[in-house]
Design a protein around this motif. Structure first.
Motif, PDB file in Angstrom:
ATOM      1  N   PRO A  35      46.983   4.378 -14.478  1.00 35.09           N
ATOM      2  CA  PRO A  35      45.658   3.797 -14.268  1.00 35.09           C
ATOM      3  C   PRO A  35      44.615   4.478 -15.153  1.00 35.09           C
ATOM      4  O   PRO A  35      44.566   5.701 -15.243  1.00 35.09           O
ATOM      5  CB  PRO A  35      45.392   4.060 -12.781  1.00 35.09           C
ATOM      6  N   GLY A  36      43.851   3.666 -15.862  1.00 31.77           N
ATOM      7  CA  GLY A  36      42.786   4.202 -16.711  1.00 31.77           C
ATOM      8  C   GLY A  36      43.246   4.577 -18.111  1.00 31.77           C
ATOM      9  O   GLY A  36      42.444   4.981 -18.941  1.00 31.77           O
ATOM     10  N   ASP A  37      44.558   4.469 -18.375  1.00 34.51           N
ATOM     11  CA  ASP A  37      45.071   4.849 -19.694  1.00 34.51           C
ATOM     12  C   ASP A  37      45.945   3.699 -20.215  1.00 34.51           C
ATOM     13  O   ASP A  37      47.060   3.498 -19.738  1.00 34.51           O
ATOM     14  CB  ASP A  37      45.891   6.136 -19.544  1.00 34.51           C
ATOM     15  N   PRO A  38      45.426   2.917 -21.159  1.00 33.36           N
ATOM     16  CA  PRO A  38      46.126   1.702 -21.566  1.00 33.36           C
ATOM     17  C   PRO A  38      47.351   1.942 -22.469  1.00 33.36           C
ATOM     18  O   PRO A  38      48.115   1.030 -22.713  1.00 33.36           O
ATOM     19  CB  PRO A  38      45.053   0.908 -22.328  1.00 33.36           C
ATOM     20  N   GLY A  39      47.584   3.172 -22.931  1.00 26.34           N
ATOM     21  CA  GLY A  39      48.640   3.388 -23.928  1.00 26.34           C
ATOM     22  C   GLY A  39      50.032   3.524 -23.337  1.00 26.34           C
ATOM     23  O   GLY A  39      50.249   3.374 -22.142  1.00 26.34           O
ATOM     24  N   GLY A  40      51.007   3.785 -24.213  1.00 27.69           N
ATOM     25  CA  GLY A  40      52.336   4.214 -23.775  1.00 27.69           C
ATOM     26  C   GLY A  40      53.386   3.136 -23.585  1.00 27.69           C
ATOM     27  O   GLY A  40      54.487   3.441 -23.150  1.00 27.69           O
ATOM     28  N   ASP A  41      53.097   1.877 -23.874  1.00 27.91           N
ATOM     29  CA  ASP A  41      54.076   0.796 -23.719  1.00 27.91           C
ATOM     30  C   ASP A  41      54.828   0.837 -22.386  1.00 27.91           C
ATOM     31  O   ASP A  41      56.062   0.896 -22.360  1.00 27.91           O
ATOM     32  CB  ASP A  41      55.108   0.857 -24.859  1.00 27.91           C
ATOM     33  N   PRO A  42      54.108   0.826 -21.280  1.00 24.09           N
ATOM     34  CA  PRO A  42      54.803   0.939 -19.988  1.00 24.09           C
ATOM     35  C   PRO A  42      55.572  -0.334 -19.642  1.00 24.09           C
ATOM     36  O   PRO A  42      55.158  -1.434 -20.014  1.00 24.09           O
ATOM     37  CB  PRO A  42      53.652   1.117 -19.000  1.00 24.09           C
ATOM     38  N   LEU A  43      56.671  -0.186 -18.941  1.00 28.35           N
ATOM     39  CA  LEU A  43      57.368  -1.372 -18.425  1.00 28.35           C
ATOM     40  C   LEU A  43      57.077  -1.583 -16.936  1.00 28.35           C
ATOM     41  O   LEU A  43      57.053  -2.711 -16.468  1.00 28.35           O
ATOM     42  CB  LEU A  43      58.871  -1.258 -18.685  1.00 28.35           C
ATOM     43  N   LEU A  44      56.896  -0.480 -16.200  1.00 27.37           N
ATOM     44  CA  LEU A  44      56.517  -0.638 -14.788  1.00 27.37           C
ATOM     45  C   LEU A  44      54.991  -0.701 -14.679  1.00 27.37           C
ATOM     46  O   LEU A  44      54.299   0.268 -14.982  1.00 27.37           O
ATOM     47  CB  LEU A  44      57.031   0.549 -13.951  1.00 27.37           C
ATOM     48  N   LEU A  45      54.486  -1.852 -14.262  1.00 32.37           N
ATOM     49  CA  LEU A  45      53.030  -2.029 -14.147  1.00 32.37           C
ATOM     50  C   LEU A  45      52.593  -1.846 -12.698  1.00 32.37           C
ATOM     51  O   LEU A  45      53.266  -2.321 -11.782  1.00 32.37           O
ATOM     52  CB  LEU A  45      52.635  -3.435 -14.629  1.00 32.37           C
ATOM     53  N   PRO A  83      40.599  -5.144 -23.839  1.00 35.12           N
ATOM     54  CA  PRO A  83      41.445  -4.174 -23.132  1.00 35.12           C
ATOM     55  C   PRO A  83      41.739  -4.644 -21.701  1.00 35.12           C
ATOM     56  O   PRO A  83      40.940  -5.398 -21.124  1.00 35.12           O
ATOM     57  CB  PRO A  83      40.587  -2.902 -23.099  1.00 35.12           C
ATOM     58  N   VAL A  84      42.852  -4.180 -21.172  1.00 34.08           N
ATOM     59  CA  VAL A  84      43.257  -4.596 -19.816  1.00 34.08           C
ATOM     60  C   VAL A  84      42.098  -4.419 -18.822  1.00 34.08           C
ATOM     61  O   VAL A  84      41.839  -5.307 -17.999  1.00 34.08           O
ATOM     62  CB  VAL A  84      44.472  -3.751 -19.333  1.00 34.08           C
ATOM     63  N   ALA A  85      41.391  -3.280 -18.901  1.00 35.10           N
ATOM     64  CA  ALA A  85      40.335  -3.013 -17.913  1.00 35.10           C
ATOM     65  C   ALA A  85      39.216  -4.058 -18.009  1.00 35.10           C
ATOM     66  O   ALA A  85      38.667  -4.482 -16.982  1.00 35.10           O
ATOM     67  CB  ALA A  85      39.769  -1.611 -18.120  1.00 35.10           C
ATOM     68  N   ASP A  86      38.904  -4.508 -19.224  1.00 27.65           N
ATOM     69  CA  ASP A  86      37.846  -5.522 -19.367  1.00 27.65           C
ATOM     70  C   ASP A  86      38.311  -6.877 -18.826  1.00 27.65           C
ATOM     71  O   ASP A  86      37.535  -7.615 -18.214  1.00 27.65           O
ATOM     72  CB  ASP A  86      37.434  -5.669 -20.842  1.00 27.65           C
TER      73      ASP A  86
END
Ligand code: RAT
Ligand code: ZN
Length: 438
Positions: A35-45, A83-86
C-alpha cells in the motif's frame, strides 16, 4: 418461506470451509503489492487502492464521467496513465462520495470495509490508506480468509505471462504456501496459437506455426514440464464464444485448433489425471482502449461442448459459461455428460440476481452435483464480500429445495444439510481432484 429451515441452512452454510476454485490471487512469494508504493510488479494485489482500481470499476466510472464530447472529459488512455492511487481517488469520489454506492461491486467494497472494522463512508481514502499500510500481509491474508470462510484459494498460473513465468523460474518454491493451490492456464495455445508458437520457439521448443514436425510433441513437453514445476490441481483455458471443435474439418484453422485442443490440452490432462477447466464466452477486447476492462461476452454454441464431452468421456471438464443465455443449455448438457462439471457464476454473472437464478436452476436440474461458485477475486479483500454474498445466496436457494422436499413429505436432517453444503462448497471439487494422479 420456512424461516426456521432457512435459518438452519444459513447457519450450517456459515460453518463450511470453502475451497475457492478460481481466483487471480497469488501467494505472497509471487510478490505482493505494498500500500502506498506502486512499484515492484506485484502479482498479489490487496488494499484500498487496488480494491478501487479493480477493472469492474473502470467501466462503471466511465459511465458517470463527462462524455467524450464534453469539457473535462477523460479518455481511457489518460485514465490508464494515471497512478493507481489517482484512479482509486477518482473511483471513490465518483462512485462512493457523489452518489450512494449501488452496483454489485460498489456495495461489495462497503461490505469489505465494514467487515474489516472500518467506517465505510469516509470523505477520502486517507484513513483507509493508513489502516492498510499498517497490516502485515501474511497475517492479513489469514484474517481475510477467516472473514470470508475460505480455507483454500486456487490461483490462476499463466506460464505464457512473462512476469509470472519469471517468478516460477527464479524461485522453484514460489508456490509452497498451503493456502494457495496452483493451476496451469494456457489460453494462448488454443486461442492465439501464432503468439504461443513464437514464445515456445523462443524458449527452445521445436514448434512450427503449421503444426508440422514434432510440434504436438513439443507442446506436450512444455505442458509436462509446467505440470512438473507447478503441480497444478487442474489445467485451464478460456475460449472465445465463437470457438469450434471440429476435428474433421477441412478448414486448416479449425483442424489445427482441434489438434491443439485434443492432442495437447486434453491428452495432457488425461495422462496426468487432471481436470481441464473451460471458461467460455469472453469476447476479449471489444473496447481495446479500456484494456483489461474492455472485454465483453457472447453466446456459445453448446454443440461444440457436446462434441468435446463426447469425444473425451474419460476426462472431466470443469465448465463455466459467461453468457446468461447459455446457462440452461449447460445444465441440460451436464445432465447428459457426467464428465461436464459446471462451476461458478462467472464475472458479469457474479451478481445477486444472477447467482440466485443460476443456482436455483442448477439445483433443480443437477441436484447438488455441481460447483456453485468461485470468486474470481483479483484483489485479496474481495474474497470477503464475494463469499459472504454467495454463501448466503447458495444457502437460500438450497433451503428452497428442502422446503419443497418437506412439502413432499420428507424431513431433512442437519447432517444431510451439512453434507450437501460440504459437497457444494468444497467436496465436489475435492473429490474430482483426488480422483486424479498428481
Ligand atoms: O473476472 C475477471 O476478473 C476477468 O477479468 C477475467 O479474469 C476472467 O475471470 C478470466 O479468468 O478470464
Ligand atoms: Zn478469472
Amino acid at each position: 418461506m420456512d424461516d426456521g429451515l432457512q435459518q438452519r441452512v444459513e447457519q450450517i452454510a456459515a460453518s463450511i470451509p470453502i475451497t475457492d476454485i478460481h481466483t487471480h490471487l497469488y501467494s505472497p512469494a509471487f510478490g505482493a503489492s505494498r500500500p502506498g508504493d506502486p512499484g515492484g510488479d506485484p502479482l498479489l494485489l490487496w488494499g484500498i487502492d487496488e480494491l478501487l482500481a479493480y477493472h469492474y470499476f473502470v467501466d462503471e466510472v466511465f459511465r458517470v464521467l463527462p462524455a467524450r464530447s464534453e469539457p473535462g472529459s477523460l479518455g481511457p488512455a489518460q485514465f490508464w496513465a494515471m497512478p493507481v492511487a489517482d484512479r482509486a481517488d477518482l473511483v471513490w469520489q465518483k462512485l462512493f462520495v457523489e452518489r450512494p454506492p449501488v452496483s454489485e461491486a460498489c456495495v461489495g467494497v462497503v461490505d469489505v470495509l465494514t467487515a474489516l472494522g472500518l467506517e465505510p463512508d469516509e470523505p477520502d481514502l486517507t484513513r483507509y490508506r493508513s489502516w492498510f499500510a499498517a497490516r502485515d500481509i501474511d497475517a492479513h491474508i489469514d484474517e481475510v480468509m477467516r472473514l470470508a470462510g475460505v480455507t483454500k484459494l486456487v490461483m490462476t498460473n499463466e506460464p505464457f505471462t512473462d512476469l509470472e513465468r519469471s517468478r516460477w523460474l527464479e524461485n522453484p518454491r514460489v508456490a509452497d504456501d498451503p493456502r494457495f493451490a496452483p493451476v496451469v492456464r494456457v489460453d494462448p495455445i488454443v486461442e492465439r496459437w501464432p503468439e504461443a508458437c513464437r514464445k515456445l520457439a523462443a524458449w527452445g521448443y521445436g514448434v512450427a506455426d503449421d503444426l508440422s514436425g514434432d510440434t504436438i510433441g513439443e507442446v506436450r513437453r512444455f505442458l509436462d514440464e509446467w505440470i512438473e514445476r507447478a503441480r497444478p490441481e487442474y489445467l485451464a483455458c478460456s475460449l472465445s464464444p465463437g470457438y469450434r471443435h471440429e476435428p474433421d474439418s477441412d478448414d486448416p484453422a479449425l483442424h489445427d485448433f482441434a489438434r491443439l485442443f485434443d492432442e495437447c490440452l486434453v491428452a495432457t490432462a488425461r495422462e496426468h489425471g487432471l481436470m481441464l477447466a473451460l471458461m467460455i464466452g469472453a469476447n476479449r477486447g471489444i473496447h481495446p482502449e479500456m484494456q483489461i476492462a474492455g472485454d465483453g461476452l457472447g453466446k456459445t454454441d453448446i454443440n461444440q461442448l457436446v462434441s468435446i464431452a463426447r469425444t473425451h468421456p474419460d476426462v472431466t471438464f470443469l465448465v463455466t459459461l459467461l453468457s446468461r443465455e447459455d446457462q440452461h443449455e449447460l445444465c441440460v448438457t451436464a445432465r447428459k455428460f457426467a464428465n461436464i462439471l459446471p462451476f461458478g457464476c462467472w464475472w458479469y454473472l457474479n451478481t445477486t440476481s444472477q447467482i440466485r437464478e443460476i443456482t436455483r436452476m442448477r439445483l433443480e436440474l443437477l441436484g447438488t452435483a455441481f460447483i456453485p461458485q468461485h470468486s474470481d477475486a483479483r484483489v485479496l479483500e474481495q474474497l470477503i464480500y464475494k463469499w459472504r454474498q454467495s454463501r448466503r445466496l447458495i444457502g437460500e436457494c438450497l433451503a428452497e429445495r428442502y422446503i419443497e422436499a418437506e412439502r413432499a413429505g420428507l424431513s431433512v436432517s442437519d447432517a444431510a444439510i451439512e453434507a450437501d453444503l460440504d459437497r457444494l462448497l468444497r467436496g465436489n471439487y475435492a473429490a474430482r481432484i483426488s480422483a486424479g494422479v498428481h
